[in-house]
Motif scaffolding. Sequence first.
Motif, mmCIF file in Angstrom:
data_model
loop_
_atom_site.group_PDB
_atom_site.id
_atom_site.type_symbol
_atom_site.label_atom_id
_atom_site.label_comp_id
_atom_site.label_asym_id
_atom_site.label_seq_id
_atom_site.Cartn_x
_atom_site.Cartn_y
_atom_site.Cartn_z
ATOM 1 N N ALA A 61 -61.257 -2.387 16.233
ATOM 2 C CA ALA A 61 -62.343 -1.735 16.974
ATOM 3 C C ALA A 61 -61.909 -0.390 17.548
ATOM 4 C CB ALA A 61 -62.825 -2.660 18.097
ATOM 5 N N VAL A 62 -60.743 -0.360 18.180
ATOM 6 C CA VAL A 62 -60.256 0.883 18.788
ATOM 7 C C VAL A 62 -59.967 1.931 17.718
ATOM 8 C CG1 VAL A 62 -58.403 1.915 20.146
ATOM 9 C CG2 VAL A 62 -59.337 -0.315 20.805
ATOM 10 N N SER A 63 -59.344 1.498 16.636
ATOM 11 C CA SER A 63 -58.979 2.424 15.567
ATOM 12 C C SER A 63 -60.211 3.000 14.881
ATOM 13 C CB SER A 63 -58.100 1.701 14.544
ATOM 14 O OG SER A 63 -57.766 2.553 13.485
ATOM 15 N N ALA A 64 -61.247 2.182 14.699
ATOM 16 C CA ALA A 64 -62.472 2.675 14.068
ATOM 17 C C ALA A 64 -63.039 3.856 14.847
ATOM 18 C CB ALA A 64 -63.500 1.553 13.977
ATOM 19 N N ILE A 67 -59.819 6.942 14.999
ATOM 20 C CA ILE A 67 -59.509 7.594 13.724
ATOM 21 C C ILE A 67 -60.783 8.076 13.038
ATOM 22 C CG2 ILE A 67 -58.443 7.295 11.462
ATOM 23 C CD1 ILE A 67 -56.452 5.418 12.697
ATOM 24 N N GLY A 68 -61.886 7.351 13.233
ATOM 25 C CA GLY A 68 -63.160 7.831 12.699
ATOM 26 C C GLY A 68 -63.530 9.182 13.302
ATOM 27 N N ARG A 69 -63.327 9.321 14.596
ATOM 28 C CA ARG A 69 -63.600 10.597 15.265
ATOM 29 C C ARG A 69 -62.634 11.684 14.792
ATOM 30 N NH1 ARG A 69 -64.121 11.542 21.842
ATOM 31 N NH2 ARG A 69 -64.594 13.781 21.732
ATOM 32 N N LYS A 78 -60.769 11.778 2.300
ATOM 33 C CA LYS A 78 -59.941 11.181 1.250
ATOM 34 C C LYS A 78 -58.519 10.855 1.701
ATOM 35 C CE LYS A 78 -58.556 11.860 -3.560
ATOM 36 N NZ LYS A 78 -58.748 12.698 -4.773
ATOM 37 N N PRO A 79 -57.793 11.752 2.372
ATOM 38 C CA PRO A 79 -56.425 11.404 2.792
ATOM 39 C C PRO A 79 -56.379 10.200 3.735
ATOM 40 C CG PRO A 79 -56.784 13.774 2.956
ATOM 41 C CD PRO A 79 -58.111 13.149 2.709
ATOM 42 N N PHE A 80 -57.363 10.122 4.651
ATOM 43 C CA PHE A 80 -57.431 8.976 5.559
ATOM 44 C C PHE A 80 -57.643 7.690 4.757
ATOM 45 C CE2 PHE A 80 -58.464 12.412 8.487
ATOM 46 C CZ PHE A 80 -57.818 12.031 9.646
ATOM 47 N N LEU A 81 -58.538 7.752 3.797
ATOM 48 C CA LEU A 81 -58.882 6.572 3.007
ATOM 49 C C LEU A 81 -57.668 6.065 2.224
ATOM 50 C CD1 LEU A 81 -61.126 4.657 2.137
ATOM 51 C CD2 LEU A 81 -61.775 6.307 0.364
ATOM 52 N N ILE A 82 -56.959 6.967 1.577
ATOM 53 C CA ILE A 82 -55.776 6.579 0.810
ATOM 54 C C ILE A 82 -54.721 5.974 1.738
ATOM 55 C CG2 ILE A 82 -53.847 7.442 -0.574
ATOM 56 C CD1 ILE A 82 -55.819 9.589 -1.639
ATOM 57 N N GLY A 83 -54.473 6.633 2.856
ATOM 58 C CA GLY A 83 -53.472 6.137 3.796
ATOM 59 C C GLY A 83 -53.808 4.761 4.324
ATOM 60 N N MET A 84 -55.063 4.545 4.668
ATOM 61 C CA MET A 84 -55.460 3.246 5.207
ATOM 62 C C MET A 84 -55.299 2.138 4.180
ATOM 63 S SD MET A 84 -58.760 4.178 7.587
ATOM 64 C CE MET A 84 -59.594 5.054 6.270
ATOM 65 N N ILE A 113 -55.359 -1.495 12.783
ATOM 66 C CA ILE A 113 -55.399 -0.037 12.940
ATOM 67 C C ILE A 113 -55.754 0.626 11.616
ATOM 68 C CG2 ILE A 113 -53.976 2.006 13.400
ATOM 69 C CD1 ILE A 113 -52.394 0.274 15.404
ATOM 70 N N ALA A 114 -55.195 0.105 10.520
ATOM 71 C CA ALA A 114 -55.440 0.697 9.204
ATOM 72 C C ALA A 114 -56.844 0.391 8.691
ATOM 73 C CB ALA A 114 -54.401 0.194 8.209
ATOM 74 N N GLU A 115 -57.320 -0.805 8.946
ATOM 75 C CA GLU A 115 -58.597 -1.205 8.360
ATOM 76 C C GLU A 115 -59.813 -0.787 9.185
ATOM 77 O OE1 GLU A 115 -57.220 -5.162 5.858
ATOM 78 O OE2 GLU A 115 -58.455 -5.409 7.651
ATOM 79 N N GLY A 116 -59.635 -0.611 10.493
ATOM 80 C CA GLY A 116 -60.772 -0.303 11.357
ATOM 81 C C GLY A 116 -61.607 0.892 10.911
ATOM 82 N N PRO A 117 -60.978 2.034 10.591
ATOM 83 C CA PRO A 117 -61.772 3.217 10.219
ATOM 84 C C PRO A 117 -62.254 3.195 8.772
ATOM 85 C CG PRO A 117 -59.585 3.792 11.070
ATOM 86 C CD PRO A 117 -59.571 2.345 10.734
ATOM 87 N N LEU A 118 -61.860 2.175 8.009
ATOM 88 C CA LEU A 118 -62.192 2.174 6.585
ATOM 89 C C LEU A 118 -63.696 2.217 6.350
ATOM 90 C CD1 LEU A 118 -60.829 2.024 3.792
ATOM 91 C CD2 LEU A 118 -61.113 -0.453 3.886
ATOM 92 N N MET A 119 -64.435 1.358 7.039
ATOM 93 C CA MET A 119 -65.877 1.338 6.836
ATOM 94 C C MET A 119 -66.549 2.630 7.283
ATOM 95 S SD MET A 119 -68.740 0.346 5.860
ATOM 96 C CE MET A 119 -67.967 -0.947 4.923
ATOM 97 N N PRO A 120 -66.280 3.157 8.491
ATOM 98 C CA PRO A 120 -66.915 4.424 8.866
ATOM 99 C C PRO A 120 -66.643 5.549 7.868
ATOM 100 C CG PRO A 120 -65.893 3.426 10.786
ATOM 101 C CD PRO A 120 -65.474 2.605 9.600
#
Length: 202
Positions: A61-64, A67-69, A78-84, A113-120
């Motif tokens: 929840a916190v990471s979404a 990191i989304g922001r 793209k770089p965020f997506l690959i890293g996550m 932490i890695a998966e939270g921002p994946l959906m946004p």
Amino acid sequence: MPLKNVKTYENGLLLILALSFGFAFFDRNAVSYLAPYLVKDLGLSNTQVGMLGSALALSWAVSALVIGRWSDAAGVRKPFLIGMLLVFSACSVLSGLATSFSMLLASRLIMGIAEGPLMPICLAIMTVESTPSRRGRNIGIVQSLFSSLIGAALAPLVLVQLAELFHWRVAFFIAGIPGILCALAVMRFVREPQLHPAAAET
């Protein structure tokens, strides 16, 4: 870009992002399905099993949000997506290597932490790349269809069967492979959507 190529890219992107989130959900739910094996081998209490799920949910929840922001402000996805994808796959392997509650807890916290921002971030990409008539359907497929099919319907069958046939550690190791394959697909196929940093729009 010709219309046919636009549709081909949109369909390919939809499949990659939907699979990526589906396998993230697969990994997220793994502890719940493998809990009886973890309790037996690592001597976990019911409270500790609950803490594993709560820790992942909290960091997710916190990471979404954070990191989304950050992705919005940077104007890149793209770089965020690959890293996550790579990090949560590594965390699945670490979960399989865990020899104590503390090690398992740490791996699940990092996974959150890695998966939270994946959906946004997936939705941000899909919103830009979807044709207007398909935007709602595409987002529904990415957010709900594959996560339900892979993470909720397929995961308990596959993970428990792997644990029965081999070992719960093997189940975690194999669960990390699809994320790596998805990261490679993102590198190869997905282009950076044409977005501007949020700070420049305000």
